[in-house]
Design a protein around this motif. Structure first.
Motif, PDB file in Angstrom:
ATOM      1  N   LYS A 201       0.811  -1.222   0.000  1.00 52.25           N
ATOM      2  CA  LYS A 201       0.000   0.000   0.000  1.00 52.25           C
ATOM      3  C   LYS A 201       0.845   1.272   0.000  1.00 52.25           C
ATOM      4  CE  LYS A 201      -3.846  -2.210   2.474  1.00 52.25           C
ATOM      5  NZ  LYS A 201      -4.310  -2.820   1.226  1.00 52.25           N
ATOM      6  N   THR A 202       2.037   1.197   0.571  1.00 51.71           N
ATOM      7  CA  THR A 202       2.911   2.374   0.640  1.00 51.71           C
ATOM      8  C   THR A 202       4.224   2.096  -0.093  1.00 51.71           C
ATOM      9  OG1 THR A 202       4.035   1.695   2.675  1.00 51.71           O
ATOM     10  CG2 THR A 202       1.955   2.938   2.909  1.00 51.71           C
ATOM     11  N   ILE A 203       4.990   3.166  -0.323  1.00 57.05           N
ATOM     12  CA  ILE A 203       6.308   3.001  -0.954  1.00 57.05           C
ATOM     13  C   ILE A 203       7.221   2.184  -0.039  1.00 57.05           C
ATOM     14  CG2 ILE A 203       8.365   4.248  -1.748  1.00 57.05           C
ATOM     15  CD1 ILE A 203       6.466   6.508  -2.657  1.00 57.05           C
ATOM     16  N   GLY A 204       7.049   2.354   1.273  1.00 64.48           N
ATOM     17  CA  GLY A 204       7.826   1.563   2.234  1.00 64.48           C
ATOM     18  C   GLY A 204       7.494   0.083   2.139  1.00 64.48           C
ATOM     19  N   ASP A 205       6.202  -0.245   1.978  1.00 64.91           N
ATOM     20  CA  ASP A 205       5.812  -1.657   1.793  1.00 64.91           C
ATOM     21  C   ASP A 205       6.517  -2.240   0.575  1.00 64.91           C
ATOM     22  OD1 ASP A 205       4.060  -1.423   3.926  1.00 64.91           O
ATOM     23  OD2 ASP A 205       2.294  -1.062   2.655  1.00 64.91           O
ATOM     24  N   LEU A 206       6.569  -1.450  -0.492  1.00 66.21           N
ATOM     25  CA  LEU A 206       7.219  -1.898  -1.732  1.00 66.21           C
ATOM     26  C   LEU A 206       8.709  -2.135  -1.495  1.00 66.21           C
ATOM     27  CD1 LEU A 206       7.091  -2.318  -4.853  1.00 66.21           C
ATOM     28  CD2 LEU A 206       7.508   0.138  -5.087  1.00 66.21           C
ATOM     29  N   ALA A 207       9.353  -1.209  -0.784  1.00 71.25           N
ATOM     30  CA  ALA A 207      10.793  -1.318  -0.534  1.00 71.25           C
ATOM     31  C   ALA A 207      11.139  -2.548   0.304  1.00 71.25           C
ATOM     32  CB  ALA A 207      11.287  -0.052   0.164  1.00 71.25           C
ATOM     33  N   LYS A 208      10.239  -2.910   1.230  1.00 72.04           N
ATOM     34  CA  LYS A 208      10.511  -4.023   2.142  1.00 72.04           C
ATOM     35  C   LYS A 208      10.019  -5.372   1.619  1.00 72.04           C
ATOM     36  CE  LYS A 208       9.930  -0.779   5.957  1.00 72.04           C
ATOM     37  NZ  LYS A 208       8.962  -0.293   6.972  1.00 72.04           N
ATOM     38  N   MET A 209       9.262  -5.366   0.529  1.00 72.85           N
ATOM     39  CA  MET A 209       8.707  -6.596  -0.022  1.00 72.85           C
ATOM     40  C   MET A 209       9.811  -7.466  -0.620  1.00 72.85           C
ATOM     41  SD  MET A 209       6.096  -8.549  -0.851  1.00 72.85           S
ATOM     42  CE  MET A 209       4.628  -7.566  -0.527  1.00 72.85           C
ATOM     43  N   ASP A 210       9.654  -8.783  -0.497  1.00 67.39           N
ATOM     44  CA  ASP A 210      10.575  -9.722  -1.124  1.00 67.39           C
ATOM     45  C   ASP A 210      10.545  -9.498  -2.635  1.00 67.39           C
ATOM     46  OD1 ASP A 210      11.764 -11.967  -2.330  1.00 67.39           O
ATOM     47  OD2 ASP A 210      11.279 -13.242  -0.622  1.00 67.39           O
ATOM     48  N   VAL A 211      11.692  -9.191  -3.213  1.00 63.10           N
ATOM     49  CA  VAL A 211      11.729  -8.824  -4.632  1.00 63.10           C
ATOM     50  C   VAL A 211      11.294  -9.971  -5.532  1.00 63.10           C
ATOM     51  CG1 VAL A 211      14.164  -9.421  -5.044  1.00 63.10           C
ATOM     52  CG2 VAL A 211      13.096  -7.544  -6.337  1.00 63.10           C
ATOM     53  N   SER A 212      11.473 -11.216  -5.086  1.00 61.97           N
ATOM     54  CA  SER A 212      11.053 -12.363  -5.908  1.00 61.97           C
ATOM     55  C   SER A 212       9.531 -12.433  -6.018  1.00 61.97           C
ATOM     56  CB  SER A 212      11.609 -13.673  -5.343  1.00 61.97           C
ATOM     57  OG  SER A 212      11.101 -13.899  -4.032  1.00 61.97           O
ATOM     58  N   ILE A 213       8.834 -12.013  -4.955  1.00 59.54           N
ATOM     59  CA  ILE A 213       7.363 -11.985  -4.989  1.00 59.54           C
ATOM     60  C   ILE A 213       6.912 -10.900  -5.971  1.00 59.54           C
ATOM     61  CG2 ILE A 213       5.270 -11.495  -3.643  1.00 59.54           C
ATOM     62  CD1 ILE A 213       6.721 -12.638  -1.202  1.00 59.54           C
ATOM     63  N   LEU A 214       7.563  -9.736  -5.911  1.00 57.08           N
ATOM     64  CA  LEU A 214       7.231  -8.662  -6.845  1.00 57.08           C
ATOM     65  C   LEU A 214       7.465  -9.114  -8.284  1.00 57.08           C
ATOM     66  CD1 LEU A 214       8.823  -5.623  -4.971  1.00 57.08           C
ATOM     67  CD2 LEU A 214       6.388  -6.000  -5.345  1.00 57.08           C
ATOM     68  N   HIS A 215       8.567  -9.815  -8.503  1.00 57.98           N
ATOM     69  CA  HIS A 215       8.890 -10.283  -9.850  1.00 57.98           C
ATOM     70  C   HIS A 215       7.841 -11.271 -10.353  1.00 57.98           C
ATOM     71  CE1 HIS A 215      11.758 -10.984 -13.181  1.00 57.98           C
ATOM     72  NE2 HIS A 215      11.203 -12.188 -13.198  1.00 57.98           N
ATOM     73  N   SER A 216       7.354 -12.123  -9.478  1.00 58.28           N
ATOM     74  CA  SER A 216       6.362 -13.121  -9.897  1.00 58.28           C
ATOM     75  C   SER A 216       5.042 -12.475 -10.294  1.00 58.28           C
ATOM     76  CB  SER A 216       6.134 -14.149  -8.778  1.00 58.28           C
ATOM     77  OG  SER A 216       5.514 -13.532  -7.655  1.00 58.28           O
TER      78      SER A 216
END
Length: 415
Positions: A201-216
Motif C-alpha cells: 500500500k505504501t512506498i515503504g511496503d514496496l521497498a521491504k517486499m521480497d523482490v522475488s514476490i514482486l517479480h512473480s
C-alpha cells in the motif's frame, strides 16, 4: 565520487497559471483550460488551485466541472503559448546545467552536480530557480531536491504549490516510505491495483517486499520498482536538446463535402501537412513518424502510421508519406468525411542523424528554405497569400485553413 544533486522542477498548474497571467481580470476566480468552451465539449487539461478545491480534476468533462464549480471559467488551450513559456523556463535552467531532461511541457529534471561549487548546494540552487521563475516569468514551481531522478520527482510532488522539498539519502525513508505506492513514478493505475492485491500500500511496503514476490506478479517491472523504492535509481539526466517536450503535433478536419477520390484526399492531406509541418518548424521540432486518421461518412474510423527514414519538418515529405499511407490502406468502399495528419516521435530540429547514400541533402535543404520562405510570407500577408497549385483544383476543399485549428499533444505521464 561525490553524490549527485538532481532537481525536478514542476510548473504549478502550468496551463492555468499562464492563462491567469494573460487574464488578470480572472484573478481570484476558478479557471480551467481544456476543450471547446463555445461548443461545451471536451475535457479539463489543467485546473487552477481554486477550481481544484471545488473538486475539478484533470480529465473531467467540462459539463462535470461546471456542475461541481458553477463559477468556473473555461479557456481553450493555446499550446504554442505554453511551449514558449516552457522554452523560457529552460533558458533559466540552462544557466545552471546543460543536463536537462524535459518530462512534458511543464516538468524537467536537472543535474546540477557541476554547479554546486559555484552556486551552493541543491537547496540554494532550487531557491534561486524558484525566485527567478516568479520574478522573470510570473509563475511558480515546486522543486524536488535529491540524489536521483525518482526521489527528485517525488519531492516536487510532495508539497504544492511554490514549494521546495528535499529527499536526501538520510531522509527519503522518513519522507517517502509513508506515501501511497501510487505516488511513485511509473506506478500507474493497473500496477497500483496489482500491488494493492499483494498488500503493498505504501512506498515503504514496496521497498521491504521480497523482490522475488514482486517479480512473480509484475515481471521485470517489479524489480525496477523495488529498486526505485529503495533509492537505487542511477539513471542519468539526459543532455538538453535531445528530447522534445511534446509527443506529437497533429491536425484533423471534417471536410466541407465528402471526399470521393484520391485527388480529393491529396488536397486535404497537403493542407493538413502544411499546418503540421509549419507548427513543427515554429516550435523547433522534427517528426520521425507520420500518422493519418480516416473516418468515412458512416463514422467508421481507423488510424495508420509509418516510421520514416529521416526526421523531418518538410511539408512535401510529410504530405507524401501521409498520402502513401492512405493509398496503401483505403479501398474506397465509402466516401470519407474526416481526415487527420499527425507528426509524432518528435526530436528537436538540431537532432543529428546519419544521412544515407541515396538521399539528396541539397534537395532537402532547398525544400527547407522554400518552406521557411512560405512561412515568412504567410506570417506577413496571411495564410491564403501563397498557395500550392494543387489547391486550385477544388476551391471548396482548399478553403480549409487547418493552421488556425491545430492540435499539439503534450507528453503523457506513463506513455
Amino acid at each position: 565520487m561525490s553524490e549527485r544533486v538532481i532537481l525536478h522542477s514542476d510548473i504549478n498548474c502550468c496551463y492555468a497559471s499562464i492563462e491567469h497571467l494573460h487574464h488578470p481580470e480572472l484573478a481570484g476566480k476558478p479557471l480551467a483550460v481544456g476543450g471547446d468552451p463555445e461548443a461545451r465539449h471536451g475535457i479539463v487539461l489543467t485546473a487552477d488551485y481554486i477550481a481544484k478545491r471545488y473538486g475539478v480534476k484533470t480529465g473531467m468533462a467540462l459539463w462535470q466541472a461546471k456542475e461541481v464549480c458553477p463559477e468556473i471559467t473555461f479557456i481553450s488551450p493555446r499550446m504554442d503559448l505554453y511551449l514558449r513559456f516552457s522554452r523560457m523556463a529552460h533558458e533559466i535552467y540552462s544557466e545552471y546545467t546543460d543536463k536537462q531532461e524535459p518530462y512534458g511541457i511543464d516538468e524537467c529534471w536537472l543535474d546540477v552536480t557541476g554547479s554546486t561549487t559555484l552556486k551552493g548546494d541543491g537547496m540554494l540552487i532550487a531557491k534561486e530557480i524558484s525566485n527567478r521563475m516568479k520574478s522573470e516569468l510570473g509563475i511558480t514551481v515546486s522543486i524536488g531536491v535529491s540524489f536521483n531522478k525518482i526521489f527528485a520527482k517525488l519531492g516536487s510532488d510532495y508539497k504544492k504549490p511554490d514549494a521546495i522539498t528535499t529527499m536526501y539519502k538520510s531522509e527519503f525513508k522518513q519522507k517517502a516510505w509513508s506515501l501511497p505506492v501510487g505516488d511513485l513514478l511509473y506506478v500507474g493505475r493497473s500496477t497500483n491495483k496489482k500491488l494493492q492485491r499483494i498488500g503493498v500500500k505504501t512506498i515503504g511496503d514496496l521497498a521491504k517486499m521480497d523482490v522475488s514476490i514482486l517479480h512473480s506478479h509484475l515481471g521485470k517491472m517489479g524489480d525496477i520498482l523495488w529498486s526505485f523504492a529503495n533509492g537505487y535509481d542511477d539513471s542519468p539526466v539526459k543532455l538538453e536538446n535531445t528530447h522534445a517536450p511534446i509527443k506529437s503535433v497533429g491536425n484533423s478536419t471534417t471536410t466541407p463535402k465528402d471526399l470521393e477520390c484520391d485527388e480529393d484526399v491529396k488536397i486535404v492531406i497537403y493542407i493538413l501537412a502544411e499546418s503540421v509541418a509549419a507548427r513543427l518548424r515554429e516550435n523547433g521540432f522534427k517528426c520521425r513518424v507520420v500518422e493519418i486518421s480516416v473516418r468515412d461518412n458512416e463514422l467508421f474510423s481507423f488510424t495508420r502510421q509509418k516510421k520514416i527514414d529521416h526526421a523531418t519538418n518538410i511539408t512535401g515529405e510529410i504530405a507524401a508519406y501521409a498520402f502513401q499511407i492512405f493509398t496503401e490502406n483505403y479501398n474506397w468502399s465509402k466516401p470519407i468525411r474526416s481526415i487527420g495528419v499527425r507528426g509524432s516521435d518528435l526530436v528537436t530540429d538540431n537532432y543529428w542523424e546519419q544521412i544515407d547514400l541515396f538521399s539528396s541533402v541539397e534537395m532537402r535543404e532547398k525544400q527547407m528554405k522554400m518552406d521557411a520562405a512560405v512561412d515568412d510570407i504567410r506570417r506577413r500577408f496571411g495564410f491564403y497569400s501563397i498557395q500550392r497549385g494543387l489547391m486550385y483544383q477544388d476551391k471548396v476543399l482548399s478553403a480549409v485553413n487547418a493552421k488556425e485549428d491545430h492540435t499539439v499533444h503534450p507528453h503523457g505521464f506513463f506513455g
